[in-house]
Motif scaffolding. Structure first.
Motif, mmCIF file in Angstrom:
data_model
loop_
_atom_site.group_PDB
_atom_site.id
_atom_site.type_symbol
_atom_site.label_atom_id
_atom_site.label_comp_id
_atom_site.label_asym_id
_atom_site.label_seq_id
_atom_site.Cartn_x
_atom_site.Cartn_y
_atom_site.Cartn_z
ATOM 1 N N LEU A 90 0.813 -1.222 0.000
ATOM 2 C CA LEU A 90 0.000 0.000 0.000
ATOM 3 C C LEU A 90 0.846 1.272 0.000
ATOM 4 N N GLY A 91 2.156 1.114 -0.105
ATOM 5 C CA GLY A 91 3.003 2.287 -0.143
ATOM 6 C C GLY A 91 4.381 1.948 -0.645
ATOM 7 N N ASN A 92 5.172 2.985 -0.836
ATOM 8 C CA ASN A 92 6.575 2.799 -1.181
ATOM 9 C C ASN A 92 7.359 4.010 -0.694
ATOM 10 N N ILE A 93 8.656 3.808 -0.589
ATOM 11 C CA ILE A 93 9.538 4.853 -0.085
ATOM 12 C C ILE A 93 10.827 4.804 -0.886
ATOM 13 N N ASP A 94 11.421 5.954 -1.126
ATOM 14 C CA ASP A 94 12.705 5.946 -1.823
ATOM 15 C C ASP A 94 13.645 6.970 -1.212
ATOM 16 N N ASN A 95 14.939 6.779 -1.486
ATOM 17 C CA ASN A 95 15.925 7.780 -1.104
ATOM 18 C C ASN A 95 16.565 8.317 -2.378
ATOM 19 N N TYR A 96 16.826 9.609 -2.352
ATOM 20 C CA TYR A 96 17.345 10.341 -3.505
ATOM 21 C C TYR A 96 18.655 10.978 -3.075
ATOM 22 N N LEU A 97 19.753 10.630 -3.750
ATOM 23 C CA LEU A 97 21.071 11.120 -3.359
ATOM 24 C C LEU A 97 21.699 11.904 -4.500
ATOM 25 N N ALA A 98 22.216 13.093 -4.181
ATOM 26 C CA ALA A 98 22.840 13.942 -5.191
ATOM 27 C C ALA A 98 23.847 14.854 -4.516
ATOM 28 N N GLU A 99 24.558 15.599 -5.353
ATOM 29 C CA GLU A 99 25.403 16.678 -4.853
ATOM 30 C C GLU A 99 24.853 17.965 -5.433
ATOM 31 N N ARG A 100 24.467 18.899 -4.554
ATOM 32 C CA ARG A 100 23.897 20.169 -4.992
ATOM 33 C C ARG A 100 24.765 21.302 -4.475
ATOM 34 N N ASN A 101 25.206 22.152 -5.371
ATOM 35 C CA ASN A 101 26.057 23.290 -5.000
ATOM 36 C C ASN A 101 27.283 22.849 -4.193
ATOM 37 N N GLY A 102 27.862 21.722 -4.599
ATOM 38 C CA GLY A 102 29.069 21.220 -3.951
ATOM 39 C C GLY A 102 28.850 20.541 -2.617
ATOM 40 N N LYS A 103 27.576 20.339 -2.228
ATOM 41 C CA LYS A 103 27.294 19.711 -0.937
ATOM 42 C C LYS A 103 26.422 18.467 -1.135
ATOM 43 N N PRO A 104 26.585 17.447 -0.266
ATOM 44 C CA PRO A 104 25.717 16.271 -0.360
ATOM 45 C C PRO A 104 24.267 16.656 -0.088
ATOM 46 N N PHE A 105 23.360 16.074 -0.851
ATOM 47 C CA PHE A 105 21.924 16.357 -0.703
ATOM 48 C C PHE A 105 21.192 15.033 -0.693
ATOM 49 N N GLU A 106 20.252 14.882 0.240
ATOM 50 C CA GLU A 106 19.441 13.664 0.304
ATOM 51 C C GLU A 106 17.969 14.028 0.398
ATOM 52 N N GLY A 107 17.176 13.377 -0.407
ATOM 53 C CA GLY A 107 15.733 13.545 -0.358
ATOM 54 C C GLY A 107 15.068 12.206 -0.112
ATOM 55 N N MET A 108 13.823 12.248 0.322
ATOM 56 C CA MET A 108 13.062 11.035 0.583
ATOM 57 C C MET A 108 11.622 11.253 0.150
ATOM 58 N N THR A 109 11.079 10.281 -0.561
ATOM 59 C CA THR A 109 9.676 10.339 -0.957
ATOM 60 C C THR A 109 8.921 9.206 -0.290
ATOM 61 N N LEU A 110 7.762 9.534 0.262
ATOM 62 C CA LEU A 110 6.839 8.552 0.827
ATOM 63 C C LEU A 110 5.555 8.622 0.015
ATOM 64 N N ARG A 111 5.154 7.474 -0.556
ATOM 65 C CA ARG A 111 3.920 7.413 -1.350
ATOM 66 C C ARG A 111 2.977 6.404 -0.694
ATOM 67 N N LEU A 112 1.736 6.817 -0.469
ATOM 68 C CA LEU A 112 0.744 5.954 0.190
ATOM 69 C C LEU A 112 -0.501 5.849 -0.677
ATOM 70 N N PHE A 113 -0.984 4.612 -0.849
ATOM 71 C CA PHE A 113 -2.201 4.367 -1.626
ATOM 72 C C PHE A 113 -3.354 4.083 -0.669
ATOM 73 N N ASN A 114 -4.432 4.859 -0.808
ATOM 74 C CA ASN A 114 -5.618 4.669 0.026
ATOM 75 C C ASN A 114 -6.592 3.751 -0.717
ATOM 76 N N PRO A 115 -6.804 2.514 -0.232
ATOM 77 C CA PRO A 115 -7.676 1.590 -0.967
ATOM 78 C C PRO A 115 -9.143 2.017 -0.987
ATOM 79 N N GLN A 116 -9.550 2.905 -0.059
ATOM 80 C CA GLN A 116 -10.938 3.387 -0.061
ATOM 81 C C GLN A 116 -11.154 4.453 -1.143
ATOM 82 N N THR A 117 -10.243 5.417 -1.224
ATOM 83 C CA THR A 117 -10.409 6.497 -2.206
ATOM 84 C C THR A 117 -9.776 6.175 -3.550
#
Length: 197
Positions: A90-117
């Motif tokens: 019913l969901g998934n999660i990911d990590n996003y790794l990059a270098e932005r402006n010479g610095k390490p950058f990490e992002g995270m996405t959380l996706r959730l599926f609602n079976p009712q809607t």
């Protein structure tokens, strides 16, 4: 002659990018009497919509930057991303790794599926702020293309955001983001991710 050929190639690339950006229209938006977005799922919306994205990816990012003189440039950089299914599908999660402006950058996405809607809610957090971005973008896939929307205020103005997932080519999906300040009549595309295994 060489400079003319380079200029011609740049023109063709810009035209090709513009065509790709406009190839898929953003679905028409609907609002209730209070001005809130009405988001309905597609008839095929499913908890399996993001299955194509399971695993590791290399990403080429293009982010729009507005300059002080009202000109725009596109910043490009590489990143990696890895997605895992959670909550018994019913969901998934990911990590996003990059270098932005010479610095390490990490992002995270959380996706959730609602079976009712039958709608997906997508949340973002990153190493710049350490908070979960709210409101989530909400939507669904239709014919392997997903559109996910949110409405919030920016400098006192209503701002609509759309995330688009184009998975028609599951081996090279494209994620993109746009915003609208006129309730979805026009869109400014400001971030593209071109993915490959």
């Amino acid at each position: 002659m060489k400079s003319v050929m380079i200029a011609l190639l740049l023109l063709i690339c810009k035209a090709s990018t513009a065509q790709q950006n406009n190839e898929l229209p953003v679905p028409k938006l609907f609002f209730d009497s209070a001005g809130e977005l009405i988001i309905s799922p597609s008839s095929t919306s499913s908890k399996n919509d993001f299955d194509f994205f399971i695993g590791k990816w290399n990403l080429k990012n293009r982010i729009l930057k507005k300059n002080e003189n009202n000109s725009v440039t596109w910043n490009e950089f590489e990143a990696t991303q890895e997605m895992h299914v959670i909550l018994n599908g019913l969901g998934n999660i990911d990590n996003y790794l990059a270098e932005r402006n010479g610095k390490p950058f990490e992002g995270m996405t959380l996706r959730l599926f609602n079976p009712q809607t039958k709608l997906w809610s997508i949340y973002w957090a990153d190493s710049n702020y350490g908070t979960l971005g709210l409101p989530p973008v909400i939507g669904s896939f239709e014919n392997k293309v997903g559109h996910f929307f949110s409405k919030d205020l920016s400098d006192g103005k209503v701002l609509i955001t759309v995330y688009r997932w184009d998975a028609r080519d599951v081996d090279q999906p494209v994620w993109s983001q746009a915003t609208s300040e006129d309730y979805g009549n026009t869109w400014e595309w400001n971030w593209f991710m071109y993915m490959r295994r």
